[in-house]
Scaffold this motif. Structure first.
Motif, PDB file in Angstrom:
ATOM      1  N   LYS A   8       0.803  -1.225   0.000  1.00  0.00           N
ATOM      2  CA  LYS A   8       0.000   0.000   0.000  1.00  0.00           C
ATOM      3  C   LYS A   8       0.838   1.279   0.000  1.00  0.00           C
ATOM      4  CE  LYS A   8      -4.123  -1.891   0.456  1.00  0.00           C
ATOM      5  NZ  LYS A   8      -5.521  -1.651   0.441  1.00  0.00           N
ATOM      6  N   LEU A  42      -0.445   2.370  -5.846  1.00  0.00           N
ATOM      7  CA  LEU A  42      -0.119   1.728  -4.584  1.00  0.00           C
ATOM      8  C   LEU A  42       0.366   0.306  -4.855  1.00  0.00           C
ATOM      9  CD1 LEU A  42      -3.399   2.892  -2.875  1.00  0.00           C
ATOM     10  CD2 LEU A  42      -1.168   3.921  -2.538  1.00  0.00           C
ATOM     11  N   ASP A  44       1.168  -3.620  -4.286  1.00  0.00           N
ATOM     12  CA  ASP A  44       0.513  -4.720  -3.593  1.00  0.00           C
ATOM     13  C   ASP A  44       1.254  -6.011  -3.912  1.00  0.00           C
ATOM     14  OD1 ASP A  44      -1.235  -5.806  -1.882  1.00  0.00           O
ATOM     15  OD2 ASP A  44      -3.041  -5.452  -3.082  1.00  0.00           O
ATOM     16  N   LEU A  55      -3.502   4.872  -9.566  1.00  0.00           N
ATOM     17  CA  LEU A  55      -4.429   5.886  -9.061  1.00  0.00           C
ATOM     18  C   LEU A  55      -5.217   6.506 -10.205  1.00  0.00           C
ATOM     19  CD1 LEU A  55      -2.264   7.598  -6.347  1.00  0.00           C
ATOM     20  CD2 LEU A  55      -4.274   6.204  -6.003  1.00  0.00           C
ATOM     21  N   LYS A 155     -10.529   1.941 -10.206  1.00  0.00           N
ATOM     22  CA  LYS A 155     -11.222   1.959  -8.909  1.00  0.00           C
ATOM     23  C   LYS A 155     -12.506   1.134  -8.922  1.00  0.00           C
ATOM     24  CE  LYS A 155      -8.724   5.527  -7.106  1.00  0.00           C
ATOM     25  NZ  LYS A 155      -8.727   6.970  -7.009  1.00  0.00           N
ATOM     26  N   ARG A 158     -12.927  -1.625  -6.427  1.00  0.00           N
ATOM     27  CA  ARG A 158     -13.192  -1.120  -5.078  1.00  0.00           C
ATOM     28  C   ARG A 158     -14.668  -0.754  -4.911  1.00  0.00           C
ATOM     29  NH1 ARG A 158     -12.210  -1.470  -0.372  1.00  0.00           N
ATOM     30  NH2 ARG A 158     -10.809  -0.175   0.868  1.00  0.00           N
ATOM     31  N   SER A 210     -10.268   5.247  -1.824  1.00  0.00           N
ATOM     32  CA  SER A 210     -10.150   3.840  -2.207  1.00  0.00           C
ATOM     33  C   SER A 210      -8.948   3.155  -1.574  1.00  0.00           C
ATOM     34  CB  SER A 210     -10.077   3.713  -3.720  1.00  0.00           C
ATOM     35  OG  SER A 210      -8.965   4.431  -4.206  1.00  0.00           O
ATOM     36  N   HIS A 211      -7.947   3.945  -1.151  1.00  0.00           N
ATOM     37  CA  HIS A 211      -6.736   3.307  -0.623  1.00  0.00           C
ATOM     38  C   HIS A 211      -6.785   3.106   0.893  1.00  0.00           C
ATOM     39  CE1 HIS A 211      -6.401   7.640  -1.046  1.00  0.00           C
ATOM     40  NE2 HIS A 211      -5.667   7.648   0.034  1.00  0.00           N
ATOM     41  N   THR A 212      -7.921   3.404   1.534  1.00  0.00           N
ATOM     42  CA  THR A 212      -8.001   3.218   2.977  1.00  0.00           C
ATOM     43  C   THR A 212      -8.770   1.937   3.287  1.00  0.00           C
ATOM     44  OG1 THR A 212     -10.008   4.544   3.079  1.00  0.00           O
ATOM     45  CG2 THR A 212      -7.951   5.696   3.465  1.00  0.00           C
TER      46      THR A 212
ATOM     47  N   TYR B 229      -1.862  13.088  -3.907  1.00  0.00           N
ATOM     48  CA  TYR B 229      -2.579  12.034  -3.191  1.00  0.00           C
ATOM     49  C   TYR B 229      -2.215  11.980  -1.718  1.00  0.00           C
ATOM     50  CZ  TYR B 229      -3.803  10.786  -7.867  1.00  0.00           C
ATOM     51  OH  TYR B 229      -4.291  10.842  -9.129  1.00  0.00           O
ATOM     52  N   GLU B 233      -4.659  11.798   1.941  1.00  0.00           N
ATOM     53  CA  GLU B 233      -4.530  10.784   2.983  1.00  0.00           C
ATOM     54  C   GLU B 233      -4.493  11.415   4.369  1.00  0.00           C
ATOM     55  OE1 GLU B 233      -2.118   6.725   2.200  1.00  0.00           O
ATOM     56  OE2 GLU B 233      -1.277   8.531   1.343  1.00  0.00           O
TER      57      GLU B 233
END
Lengths: 233, 237
Positions: A8, A42, A44, A55, A155, A158, A210-212, B229, B233
């Motif tokens: 991540k 991100l 993975d 992104l 996305k 997600r 979306s990244h949380t 980005y 966050e």
């Protein structure tokens, strides 16, 4: 076999992600046993597979994908459809007209006219030819009502969630019907404009965050709050 | 141009870059965009695509093509520049395109074109390099797959001294200018030009100096790309 980033973590094109016996996944490339990122996204790790969740990316058609497209031209043999991919897609008239299709007599614009939005499915695409579409399946065809939301195609997974948990939740909580196009367009149609507005807001929240982790719960909470605000009015 | 203490006209040391500022995603209607300020240079870049090539005949069957337009706004220089593409604009468009091509995975998207529009809003020397840096940033912002980011920086000779990142007066009065575009992670040069006269030794120093400058710029570039980005966050927490 070192890995250079944590799960991540945000990477840019050209960043070295892993070295050695790994497999290169989405948005990465391999050269001399080294895996680099090729998009901003991100990282993975999935076993031996290293991939980057971009992104921002554009849509690449895959046969079997349901997509939402806009008719941009009606030709004698069919329609040209913009599905937000690098190539314009084709929908053959013989695929739509039941039988006895004659280019001379059939009035194609009366079926789909320029500017119409349609839900279709990709049936063929191999980079050497333009994507082929079909509407011969239940649930496909012209969009008559609802609102469109656009998100980055990467996305979409997600928005769907694990085994459809996220869409299922939004559908249940807002009472809206959601049709998700793999090309990043989502059709929201509900009983009232208010319901549609909440569903769209939920999708926008998913896109931004979306990244949380624990996003489904956050979105559920948000929808509940919005609903209460309406009911109290 | 360079005084006894080794300080230049704008107060920089010989191996110092001008202050830089980069930003991505500034144009909502473009697929990818960036804005760059380097000293008094101000550059805006918009990227579109990959999409169907127009006119059709420029499309290649085995790869995507990059269409690049370097353009200086009429008000970007002291004397009004004609807005029509000049010989120089056409040449720089080609040079910038060729500097970007090795970084992009063109073979992934055959029969398409990627359009890069570089608009120089204000010029103060070294716009081709700054244009390449900004264009690479906009390409990455558009989500176009790239082997590496491309960074460019020039080094040159002004009043007998080799100096980094020449500004307009230094470039015009100075003896030579060496623009270098570089892919930092792959350690590969994608553009190398020389205007003026340099000895072999001087040339080598200039190239090494430019590459070092590129590495510094690369850090700023990466930060700019991620900044969009990272802030989001922090807000959530």
């Amino acid at each position: 076999m070192p890995l250079f980033y944590e799960k991540k973590q945000l990477v840019a094109p050209g960043d070295l992600l892993a070295e050695g016996d790994y497999l290169s996944g989405d948005s990465t490339y391999k050269e001399n046993e080294k895996i680099y990122a090729c998009r901003l996204g991100l990282v993975d790790y999935d076993g031996k597979r290293v991939h980057v969740v971009a992104l921002k990316a554009f849509y690449i058609p895959v046969p079997g994908d349901v997509v939402i497209g806009k008719v941009i031209e009606a030709t004698p043999g069919g329609w040209v459809i913009d599905i937000k991919a690098p190539h314009l897609a084709r929908l053959r008239a013989s695929d739509v007209v039941e039988r006895g299709f004659k280019p001379e007599t059939t009035d194609l614009p009366s079926i789909f006219d320029v500017g119409d939005l349609i839900i279709t499915k990709v049936i063929a695409y191999d980079r050497t030819r333009d994507p082929q579409l079909t509407v011969r399946e239940p649930g496909l065809g012209k969009i008559m009502r609802g609102q469109l939301v656009e998100v980055t195609p990467t996305k979409i997974p997600r928005v769907i969630g694990r085994q459809g948990s996220m869409v299922g939740m939004i559908k249940k909580e807002t009472g809206c019907q959601l049709t998700i196009g793999q090309n990043g367009l989502i059709l929201v149609s509900g009983r009232t404009v208010e319901n549609e507005r909440i569903a769209i807001k939920a999708i926008r929240k998913i896109e931004q965050e979306s990244h949380t982790s624990g996003l489904t719960d956050k979105v559920t909470e948000m929808i509940k709050k919005e609903r209460e605000a309406i009911d109290s009015k | 141009m360079v005084d006894k203490k080794g300080i230049r006209l704008d107060g920089r040391k010989v191996d110092e870059l001008r202050p830089v500022k980069m930003e991505v995603g500034v144009l909502p209607n473009a697929d990818g965009s960036s804005y760059l300020e380097q000293g008094r240079n101000k550059i805006l870049v918009g990227v579109y695509g990959p999409k169907e090539a127009h006119p059709r005949h420029i499309a290649q069957q085995d790869r995507a093509v990059i269409q690049c337009r370097y353009h200086m706004a009429p008000f970007s220089v002291d004397e009004r520049k004609s807005p029509a593409p000049s010989r120089r604009d056409v040449e720089l468009s080609k040079v910038i395109r060729e500097a970007l091509e090795p970084a992009v995975f063109l073979e992934y998207y055959p029969r398409t074109s990627i359009q890069v529009y570089i608009e120089i809003l204000q010029a103060d020397g070294g716009t081709r390099c700054a244009g390449i840096t900004a264009a690479a940033l906009a390409l990455a912002d558009a989500g176009i797959p790239m082997r590496d980011l491309v960074v460019a920086c020039a080094a040159g000779k002004a009043s007998g001294k080799i100096a980094l990142d020449l500004m307009d007066t230094e470039d015009k009065v100075g003896e030579a200018d060496v623009p270098v575009a570089y892919m930092p992670n792959l350690d590969a040069i994608t553009l190398l030009q020389m205007d003026g006269n340099l000895s072999t030794e001087e040339f080598e120093t200039a190239v090494n100096m430019a590459v070092e400058g590129c590495k510094k710029l690369y850090e700023v570039q990466k930060e700019a790309l991620k900044a969009k980005y990272v802030i989001e966050e922090e807000k959530e927490e």
